[in-house]
Design a protein around this motif. Structure first.
Motif, PDB file in Angstrom:
ATOM      1  N   TYR A   1     -59.026 -50.839  24.002  1.00  0.00           N
ATOM      2  CA  TYR A   1     -57.677 -50.668  24.546  1.00  0.00           C
ATOM      3  C   TYR A   1     -57.731 -50.671  26.062  1.00  0.00           C
ATOM      4  O   TYR A   1     -58.719 -50.236  26.668  1.00  0.00           O
ATOM      5  N   GLN A   2     -56.680 -51.166  26.669  1.00  0.00           N
ATOM      6  CA  GLN A   2     -56.453 -50.979  28.102  1.00  0.00           C
ATOM      7  C   GLN A   2     -54.949 -51.021  28.350  1.00  0.00           C
ATOM      8  O   GLN A   2     -54.240 -51.809  27.723  1.00  0.00           O
TER       9      GLN A   2
ATOM     10  N   ASN B   1     -54.517 -44.704  26.203  1.00  0.00           N
ATOM     11  CA  ASN B   1     -54.583 -45.743  25.174  1.00  0.00           C
ATOM     12  C   ASN B   1     -53.349 -45.783  24.286  1.00  0.00           C
ATOM     13  O   ASN B   1     -53.346 -46.493  23.274  1.00  0.00           O
TER      14      ASN B   1
ATOM     15  N   THR C   1     -47.901 -45.091  28.382  1.00  0.00           N
ATOM     16  CA  THR C   1     -48.834 -44.095  28.887  1.00  0.00           C
ATOM     17  C   THR C   1     -48.340 -43.476  30.185  1.00  0.00           C
ATOM     18  O   THR C   1     -47.569 -44.086  30.935  1.00  0.00           O
TER      19      THR C   1
ATOM     20  N   TRP D   1     -54.699 -53.767  22.376  1.00  0.00           N
ATOM     21  CA  TRP D   1     -53.818 -53.668  23.542  1.00  0.00           C
ATOM     22  C   TRP D   1     -52.855 -54.852  23.615  1.00  0.00           C
ATOM     23  O   TRP D   1     -53.119 -55.932  23.086  1.00  0.00           O
TER      24      TRP D   1
END
Length: 365
Positions: free
Chosen positions: A7-8, A182, A186, A343
């Protein structure tokens, strides 16, 4: 460094502009325009009346339980297939977590097992919408009403998920979200507590701010907590919320690419089941043989692809395993499940590469 991480975050909107406004204005702590705006917009997006921001998703759960008055001697029913924070938050209050199994079709908590686990000490059901797939809310709401139980919805992984056209988090007495790095949207670290009950909202605000009395400066009338979100985090959150529809659509596209590419491959993709809208916080698969799970993950890692195991059932962890329990469906999913890179900015070529690796590994056996 992984070639394709698990994830990013996507930070291509107003995040920098809003954070710089915080710095320029010097409003960097728990007051400032972004906190109120983020809370108001989040409540609107999720179809709830009130939202109160906090510093992370775990304290959101603890705060929700405290606001409901959950404490020693109480039992809270919770799925064993969940992230540890769901259960730890119950333990923080002195209450006892009572574990239930999952449904094989959706991986969500089994309403029939919930009914079996109700006792004279049961005060609440904690519904966890695991990996973004909604739980079957109709029977769960009916069970809670029939037995006079509170319902807490843990929506940490389910922002943008809907059950029969209604956003999760709007069914129970109180619900919580996480905005860890993640998550679909966010704030770096952060969380939110939402409710449709004004009294519960007031209790949440009271407890999260050190128990400060409403009409008397520096007078504290309960033992409270410092669980507030800061203005910088809220600024990031508001910028993320502005892009929520796009982020969610991209994650649905990622899931579709996985599902199409893995069709006919001997793995089970975690699809949506029933009249629901799965937000696909994580795209996940199950292998047929639990002995294949870790070797497959290792093979993907050698090619630069990061994965995670599906959460281990909490009843198997040392601090919650004092009494032997069996939850066979949750255990089966926990030993066989893999979370894949999920992601929103993933490209189709990257997913085709991952799908090809999975197919090659599992078909060679």
């Amino acid at each position: 460094m992984y070639k394709i991480p698990i994830y990013q975050p996507s930070l291509t909107g107003n995040e920098k502009n809003y954070v710089n406004e915080c710095l320029d204005s010097t409003w960097i702590s728990s007051k400032g325009r972004f906190i109120t705006e983020f809370e108001d917009e989040f409540a609107t997006y999720t179809g709830t009346r009130y939202a109160s921001s906090v510093c992370n998703g775990t304290v959101a759960l603890h705060l929700a339980l405290v606001a409901l008055g959950i404490g020693p001697g109480d039992e809270v029913i919770v799925p064993t297939l969940t992230y540890i924070s769901s259960v730890n938050a119950i333990a923080y209050t002195g209450a006892t977590p009572v574990f239930v199994d999952s449904l094989e079709s959706t991986w969500q908590m089994d309403p029939d097992d919930v009914s079996r686990k109700i006792s004279p000490n049961t005060r609440a059901i904690m519904v966890v919408h695991l990996y973004g797939h909604p739980c079957d809310m109709d029977p769960l709401v009916s069970i809670a009403k029939e037995h006079g139980l509170f319902m807490i919805e843990d929506c940490a992984e389910a922002f943008g998920s809907f059950y029969k056209g209604r956003h999760v988090g709007s069914f129970g007495d109180i619900a919580t979200y996480s905005f860890y790095g993640n998550k679909t949207i966010t704030t770096g670290e952060g969380g939110m507590v939402v409710t449709n009950d004004e009294t519960l909202y007031d209790r949440v605000v009271h407890f999260k701010g050190q128990g400060l009395a409403k009409h008397r400066q520096y007078w504290h009338d309960v033992i409270g907590y410092n669980y507030r979100m800061n203005n910088i985090s809220a600024a990031i959150g508001l910028a993320q919320l502005e892009r929520a529809d796009d982020l969610l659509a991209k994650k649905r596209q990622v899931a579709q690419w996985y599902a199409e590419g893995l069709a006919g491959v001997p793995v089970t993709f975690h699809r949506e089941v029933g009249n629901v809208h799965h937000s696909y916080w994580m795209c996940s698969i199950m292998v047929d043989d639990p002995l294949m799970r870790d070797p497959l993950r290792e093979a993907l890692e050698r090619e630069g692809v990061e994965t995670r195991p599906v959460f281990y059932p909490v009843h198997t962890m040392p601090m919650y395993a004092q009494k032997f329990q069996r939850h066979p469906v949750a255990e089966s999913i926990g030993w066989r499940g893999i979370n894949l890179p999920s992601w929103p900015e993933l490209r189709i070529g990257q997913i085709q590469e991952i799908n090809s690796m999975i197919k090659t590994f599992v078909t060679k056996g």
